[in-house]
Design a protein around this motif. Structure first.
Motif, PDB file in Angstrom:
ATOM      1  N   THR A 112       0.842  -1.202   0.000  1.00  0.00           N
ATOM      2  CA  THR A 112       0.000   0.000   0.000  1.00  0.00           C
ATOM      3  C   THR A 112       0.875   1.249   0.000  1.00  0.00           C
ATOM      4  OG1 THR A 112      -0.135  -0.010   2.411  1.00  0.00           O
ATOM      5  CG2 THR A 112      -1.885  -1.157   1.206  1.00  0.00           C
ATOM      6  N   VAL A 113       0.309   2.354  -0.479  1.00  0.00           N
ATOM      7  CA  VAL A 113       1.082   3.602  -0.569  1.00  0.00           C
ATOM      8  C   VAL A 113       0.418   4.773   0.151  1.00  0.00           C
ATOM      9  CG1 VAL A 113       2.243   2.975  -2.712  1.00  0.00           C
ATOM     10  CG2 VAL A 113       0.023   4.116  -2.828  1.00  0.00           C
ATOM     11  N   SER A 114      -0.821   4.589   0.601  1.00  0.00           N
ATOM     12  CA  SER A 114      -1.493   5.684   1.299  1.00  0.00           C
ATOM     13  C   SER A 114      -0.718   6.081   2.545  1.00  0.00           C
ATOM     14  CB  SER A 114      -2.913   5.264   1.701  1.00  0.00           C
ATOM     15  OG  SER A 114      -3.511   6.250   2.518  1.00  0.00           O
ATOM     16  N   LYS A 115      -0.599   7.375   2.792  1.00  0.00           N
ATOM     17  CA  LYS A 115       0.179   7.866   3.930  1.00  0.00           C
ATOM     18  C   LYS A 115      -0.690   8.207   5.139  1.00  0.00           C
ATOM     19  CE  LYS A 115       4.080   9.642   1.227  1.00  0.00           C
ATOM     20  NZ  LYS A 115       5.068   8.707   1.780  1.00  0.00           N
ATOM     21  N   THR A 116      -1.965   7.823   5.101  1.00  0.00           N
ATOM     22  CA  THR A 116      -2.817   8.090   6.260  1.00  0.00           C
ATOM     23  C   THR A 116      -2.378   7.212   7.425  1.00  0.00           C
ATOM     24  OG1 THR A 116      -4.447   6.424   5.637  1.00  0.00           O
ATOM     25  CG2 THR A 116      -4.766   8.663   4.769  1.00  0.00           C
ATOM     26  N   ARG A 117      -2.716   7.633   8.627  1.00  0.00           N
ATOM     27  CA  ARG A 117      -2.249   6.925   9.821  1.00  0.00           C
ATOM     28  C   ARG A 117      -2.694   5.459   9.871  1.00  0.00           C
ATOM     29  NH1 ARG A 117      -2.086   9.819  15.600  1.00  0.00           N
ATOM     30  NH2 ARG A 117      -0.751  11.113  14.297  1.00  0.00           N
ATOM     31  N   PRO A 118      -3.953   5.123   9.528  1.00  0.00           N
ATOM     32  CA  PRO A 118      -4.333   3.700   9.557  1.00  0.00           C
ATOM     33  C   PRO A 118      -3.460   2.836   8.652  1.00  0.00           C
ATOM     34  CG  PRO A 118      -6.293   5.081   9.447  1.00  0.00           C
ATOM     35  CD  PRO A 118      -5.125   5.986   9.235  1.00  0.00           C
ATOM     36  N   PHE A 119      -3.131   3.342   7.464  1.00  0.00           N
ATOM     37  CA  PHE A 119      -2.291   2.564   6.545  1.00  0.00           C
ATOM     38  C   PHE A 119      -0.850   2.486   7.044  1.00  0.00           C
ATOM     39  CE2 PHE A 119      -5.788   3.096   3.556  1.00  0.00           C
ATOM     40  CZ  PHE A 119      -5.739   1.907   2.848  1.00  0.00           C
ATOM     41  N   GLU A 120      -0.361   3.582   7.587  1.00  0.00           N
ATOM     42  CA  GLU A 120       1.016   3.579   8.102  1.00  0.00           C
ATOM     43  C   GLU A 120       1.150   2.589   9.255  1.00  0.00           C
ATOM     44  OE1 GLU A 120       4.884   4.083   8.452  1.00  0.00           O
ATOM     45  OE2 GLU A 120       3.685   4.935   6.827  1.00  0.00           O
ATOM     46  N   TYR A 121       0.165   2.555  10.129  1.00  0.00           N
ATOM     47  CA  TYR A 121       0.165   1.620  11.260  1.00  0.00           C
ATOM     48  C   TYR A 121       0.100   0.174  10.751  1.00  0.00           C
ATOM     49  CZ  TYR A 121      -1.322  -0.410  15.757  1.00  0.00           C
ATOM     50  OH  TYR A 121      -1.418  -1.167  16.895  1.00  0.00           O
ATOM     51  N   LEU A 122      -0.704  -0.036   9.722  1.00  0.00           N
ATOM     52  CA  LEU A 122      -0.839  -1.367   9.127  1.00  0.00           C
ATOM     53  C   LEU A 122       0.491  -1.829   8.531  1.00  0.00           C
ATOM     54  CD1 LEU A 122      -2.694  -3.734   8.269  1.00  0.00           C
ATOM     55  CD2 LEU A 122      -3.218  -2.429   6.196  1.00  0.00           C
ATOM     56  N   ARG A 123       1.145  -0.949   7.777  1.00  0.00           N
ATOM     57  CA  ARG A 123       2.441  -1.308   7.180  1.00  0.00           C
ATOM     58  C   ARG A 123       3.490  -1.577   8.263  1.00  0.00           C
ATOM     59  NH1 ARG A 123       0.972   2.537   3.285  1.00  0.00           N
ATOM     60  NH2 ARG A 123       1.947   4.206   4.502  1.00  0.00           N
ATOM     61  N   LEU A 124       3.525  -0.721   9.269  1.00  0.00           N
ATOM     62  CA  LEU A 124       4.520  -0.860  10.332  1.00  0.00           C
ATOM     63  C   LEU A 124       4.331  -2.172  11.096  1.00  0.00           C
ATOM     64  CD1 LEU A 124       6.880   0.396  11.871  1.00  0.00           C
ATOM     65  CD2 LEU A 124       5.197   1.574  13.312  1.00  0.00           C
ATOM     66  N   THR A 125       3.096  -2.505  11.401  1.00  0.00           N
ATOM     67  CA  THR A 125       2.827  -3.746  12.134  1.00  0.00           C
ATOM     68  C   THR A 125       3.147  -4.962  11.276  1.00  0.00           C
ATOM     69  OG1 THR A 125       1.038  -2.552  13.259  1.00  0.00           O
ATOM     70  CG2 THR A 125       1.127  -4.930  13.571  1.00  0.00           C
ATOM     71  N   SER A 126       2.847  -4.882   9.985  1.00  0.00           N
ATOM     72  CA  SER A 126       3.180  -5.979   9.075  1.00  0.00           C
ATOM     73  C   SER A 126       4.696  -6.151   8.977  1.00  0.00           C
ATOM     74  CB  SER A 126       2.595  -5.717   7.683  1.00  0.00           C
ATOM     75  OG  SER A 126       1.190  -5.576   7.740  1.00  0.00           O
TER      76      SER A 126
END
Length: 285
Positions: A112-126
């Protein structure tokens, strides 16, 4: 963990297979994962539990594009990912986790490339799950990852993610490089080597503008490991960023003697004369 607490954990694991109780069970278990040494085997061997965690992951795929992930949905799936990280970290379940190819279920999140907080948290946790795998220094983990698209996924995050995501993604690439097969894989083809070195170079340029000692440490370690390969060492002589050669980071490195020595070792290996760092002797002296 006491008998009563152990019984409570088993009860919560059973509730993961009940859609009406799953969300609260996910939240409670994610809080208990550090305290329960046996949580990973319990999760893996309990009927339907891993399937329930994967169901949580798959259920938000439709929210990835177009981006529609809410904070609530992100938090919920990240609790599932936290439990999978527990399974990935445990010596009794790690090989089973890999054999089931479960990391592949996380790759759409990393893509994913969206920089919104939900996506950033998702990428970081993954990334945390992948980071937990490579932290074990298990060659089987690296061999598994090399057969997947993890390197290009990490490289993109290293360029575009938040500082924390960049740091974890760079750590994953660093661990792959530190493995003998990982280094050989990246240096076997020019396009692989330059894909990695170009991203590292761009990161150095960004670090000049926005310094991060922790991120710089991983970047320098990646460069140093690349220099262990003869072909890569020759190529690095022509593409190592000037900022690593001219003392740009000297002040930061004064507070981190380990990273400073790594940089001196790198420059020495590449036959680069660096006056600002000559307060350290050449490696081996």
């Amino acid at each position: 963990m006491s008998g009563g607490e152990d019984s409570h954990v088993h009860q919560l694991v059973m509730e993961l297979t009940d859609p009406t109780k799953r969300e609260s069970a996910l939240l409670e278990l994610s809080k208990k994962r550090e305290a329960s040494a046996d949580l990973a085997p319990i999760l893996w061997t309990s009927f339907g539990t891993v399937a329930a965690l994967l169901q949580e992951i798959i259920s938000i795929y439709p929210l990835l594009w177009p981006p529609a992930l809410t904070a609530h949905a992100s938090n919920r799936v990240c609790n599932s990912l936290a439990l999978l990280q527990c399974v990935a970290s445990h010596p009794d379940t790690r090989s089973l986790f890999l054999a089931a190819h479960i990391p592949l279920f996380l790759y759409p999140f990393l893509n994913t490339v969206s920089k919104t907080r939900p996506f950033e948290y998702l990428r970081l946790t993954s990334l945390g799950v992948i980071g937990a795998l490579v932290k074990m220094d298990d060659p089987d983990v690296i061999n598994f990852l090399l057969q997947t698209e993890i390197i290009p996924l990490c490289l993109r995050i290293m360029e575009t993610g938040s500082e924390l995501s960049k740091t974890v993604a760079t750590f994953v690439v660093q661990k792959i490089l530190l493995d003998t097969n990982g280094l050989a894989y990246i240096c076997a083809a020019a396009e692989r080597f330059y894909a990695v070195s170009n991203v590292l170079s761009n990161m150095v340029k960004a670090l000049v503008q926005a310094p991060s000692p922790r991120l710089l440490k991983h970047v320098i370690r990646c460069y140093l490991r690349l220099s262990d390969n003869q072909r890569a060492r020759e190529a690095l002589r022509g593409c190592l960023p000037k900022a690593l050669q001219d003392g740009t980071f000297a002040k930061i490195l004064d507070d981190d003697p380990t990273t400073k020595r790594w940089l001196v070792t790198l420059l020495y290996a590449l036959d680069v004369d660096n006056a600002p760092l000559t307060s350290l002797p050449p490696p081996g002296q």
